[in-house]
Enzyme design. Structure first.
Site, short mmCIF file in Angstrom:
data_model
loop_
_atom_site.label_atom_id
_atom_site.label_comp_id
_atom_site.label_asym_id
_atom_site.label_seq_id
_atom_site.Cartn_x
_atom_site.Cartn_y
_atom_site.Cartn_z
CG ASP A 1 -1.63 1.36 1.49
OD1 ASP A 1 -1.78 2.04 0.33
OD2 ASP A 1 -2.28 1.53 2.50
CE LYS B 1 -1.65 7.38 -3.32
NZ LYS B 1 -2.15 6.03 -2.52
CG ASP C 1 -9.29 4.16 0.78
OD1 ASP C 1 -8.91 4.71 2.04
OD2 ASP C 1 -8.61 3.37 0.23
#
Length: 662
Positions: free
Chosen positions: A13, A74, A205
């Site tokens: 992850d 990211k 999420d």
């Protein structure tokens, strides 16, 4: 001699703020701890005069070395420097970001006394390399392959950039997996015998930097995604930034000192705000204490949970709006959702849980899986599946992804002919037959778009190609088959072929080259301009009906029986009427539907008055008003233009009789 054991594939992850790695071992998934015993590792990279630090070591010194400590890479990966999100991040990041080659954002650091530039892919590769080293130490092996998770709304550039980062880290990517899908696998493995038959799950999420919602139907080992939604730029970091802005303002008011341009002060304040955010998840009040925040001045303040919620309420509301949109896309009602699964550290925020629970009318939320580890857990399960290991249930895992937006091509009349609607499961192959719309048409231009609007120009252009060298024939006689083929990785191939000559052409398009902002804007535009689109469809409907009426007039004037019925003067007059009508069509493509219908009535009156066929052409005036232009085109595709008209005329027996009499 014992055979050399191949190292297992791992699941990673790759998070915005924290990363996690797991492996299938001893008939179960194991979360791998790092060298400090922590099951998650900060996605931080720090550069100093002597070293490059990763993980906890990098995060621990961020307040002392803010301009050379990189986090949130990211959020930059796969983006362009002038993207709105990159420009927003530059305002709050303590490190410098500049424009590099091909418009890439480049991160500037001082490393061993030398200024260096790094891409977001390189920083992410360092984080992935760290996770690989953690796994190598734990497994006493050199891991080579991994399943890496990405947000469901990552576009193709971001996905490809993640693959590039993995390659730099020495990892072979077995699959890029959507984070909510990985979490749904973790939920299924956690429940095991508790799930019987088909179960509908909403995965919520909300992590450190991204937000995803997925509606998943689980049936044994099959995971079918029904709809997705989210934001690749929303998460805990945004909540921290709101708190930082609030306390910067408070410090300025109290001390008359502006710290907004001091990276070190901001970094220390951000660390304190992140800590306070975590504490507020369990207590209604906490304090912010930073010694010597700026210019020798200590800073001390308090913040309540209510104030924190007020600062971030627009973010929380955005999350609920995304849930609502996702439910509408899947055509689910609230009662259909069996479980609401929480994933990501930011789902620990009480207000988020309360709003989600209220949305589902008090339904208990599923908190049995660890929100920080669930995504890595599911990725490890898929890694075992793809490498042929794991239990029977692992080996039976089947994942079905969906398209986020409709795909189609520009049809005659400037309308979007939808080939594949949004939220269609992939892989998928769809074929349509199109007909020529002009006499002696020698080519088809296939222009591919993605979006929800009726007019192609309101959607996103993906690409085009030309199918040429078609045989000469009347309109409607030449046909071609258009084929849209999308594989499991989302790569779309569009092809067209004319069957009688075998002429063909194609183009490969990647359907994910869309940002989240583009997707949200197009969906919002589709709702806002729904009435406008309906009016446009009526206009195009009327235009095509009128054009075919004029074409039929032109065709009948070539009929010898009709020619004999008319005097030379009447015949020449009708030729002029048809010619003028064709010119009118060419000039008035943007005319309103009522104006087009009036023109058609005028032409019918002239035709019936001069030719005197009465009802022989009346059926054209009585052509059904199609609810959507694609219904009319479906008739054309199935039977060709002439056959379509014949079918419509044949619906009225007295019309056929009149034609025979004529």
């Amino acid at each position: 001699m014992a055979p050399i054991r191949e190292p297992p594939a791992i699941g990673i992850d790759l998070g915005t703020t924290y990363s996690c790695v797991a492996v299938w071992q001893h008939n179960r998934v194991e979360i791998i701890p790092n060298e400090q015993g922590n099951r998650t590792t900060p996605s931080f990279v720090a550069f100093t005069d002597t070293d490059c630090m990763l993980g906890n070591a990098a995060k621990n010194q961020v307040a002392m070395n803010p301009t050379n400590t990189i986090f949130d890479a990211k959020r930059l990966i796969g983006r362009k420097f002038y993207d709105v999100t990159v420009q927003e991040d530059m305002k709050v990041c303590p490190f410098r970001i500049v424009q590099g080659e091909y418009g890439k954002p480049m991160i500037v650091v001082n490393y061993k006394g030398v200024q260096k530039l790094f891409t977001a892919e390189e920083i992410s590769a360092m984080v992935l390399r760290k996770m690989k080293e953690v796994a190598n130490t734990y497994l006493n092996a050199n891991v080579k392959s991994a399943v890496i998770t990405v947000p469901a709304y990552f576009d193709d550039l971001q996905r490809q950039a993640t693959k590039d980062a993995a390659a730099l880290a020495g990892l072979n990517v077995l699959r890029l997996m959507n984070e909510p899908t990985a979490a749904s696998i973790a939920y299924r493995l956690d429940k095991k015998a508790g799930i019987r038959g088909e179960t509908n799950v909403l995965v919520f999420d909300l992590g450190g930097g991204t937000f995803d919602v997925s509606l998943v139907t689980i049936n044994k080992g099959r995971f079918e995604i029904k709809a997705v939604g989210g934001d690749t730029h929303l998460g805990g970091e945004d909540f921290d930034n709101r708190m930082v802005e609030y306390f910067v303002g408070e410090f300025n008011r109290k001390e008359r000192k502006d710290i907004s341009r001091n990276p070190r002060a901001l970094a220390r304040l951000r660390v304190a705000c992140e800590r306070a955010k975590r504490i507020l998840s369990s207590t209604p009040l906490t304090s912010i204490e930073v010694d010597c925040l700026y210019d020798g001045v200590d800073f001390s303040s308090k913040i309540t949970r209510a104030k924190f919620e007020e600062l971030n309420m627009d973010f929380f509301n955005k999350c609920m709006e995304t849930v609502q949109m996702c439910m509408e896309d899947a055509k689910w009602v609230k009662s259909m959702v069996s479980e609401v699964v929480l994933v990501g550290g930011s789902t620990r925020i009480p207000k988020v849980q309360q709003m989600l629970q209220d949305f589902f009318n008090g339904k208990e939320l599923c908190k049995t899986i660890n929100p920080d580890e669930a995504v890595a857990y599911g990725a490890a399960a898929l890694a075992a599946n793809l490498s042929g290991k794991g239990s029977q249930m692992i080996k039976k895992l089947t994942l079905v992804d969906v398209l986020p937006l409709s795909l189609g091509y520009k049809a005659f009349g400037e309308v979007m002919a939808v080939m594949i609607p949004k939220n269609t499961p992939i892989p998928v192959t769809i074929e349509h037959v199109v007909c020529s719309v002009f006499d002696n048409q020698t080519s088809f231009q296939i222009t591919v778009y993605q979006g929800e609007r009726s007019r192609p120009t309101d959607n996103i252009f993906l690409g085009e190609f030309v199918l040429s060298n078609l045989p000469l024939a009347p309109r409607g006689a030449t046909k071609a088959t258009i084929r849209f083929d999308i594989d499991a990785d989302g790569i779309m191939n569009v092809s067209a072929e004319e069957p009688t000559t075998g002429q063909g052409n194609n183009i490969t398009i990647n359907k994910r080259r869309l940002t989240k902002d583009e997707i949200e804007r197009m969906l919002e535009d589709a709702r806002r301009y729904k009435v406008e689109d309906q009016e446009y469809e009526k206009k195009v409907d009327a235009f095509i009906v009128l054009e075919y009426y004029v074409y039929l007039m032109k065709t009948k004037l070539r009929d010898e029986n009709i020619r004999k019925m008319l005097s030379n003067e009447d015949f020449l007059m009708m030729v002029d009427v048809v010619t003028n009508a064709m010119q009118w069509l060419h000039v008035n493509k943007l005319a309103e539907a009522s104006e087009i219908e009036d023109k058609k009535k005028e032409l019918e009156y002239v035709w019936n008055s001069v030719v005197g066929l009465g009802q022989s052409t009346a059926s054209l005036y009585q052509m059904p008003r199609f609810s959507h232009i694609t219904e009319f085109w479906e008739l054309l595709r199935l039977a060709g233009a002439f056959a379509c008209i014949a079918m419509l005329l044949a619906r009225e027996k007295h019309v056929v009789d009149a034609l025979h009499r004529a």
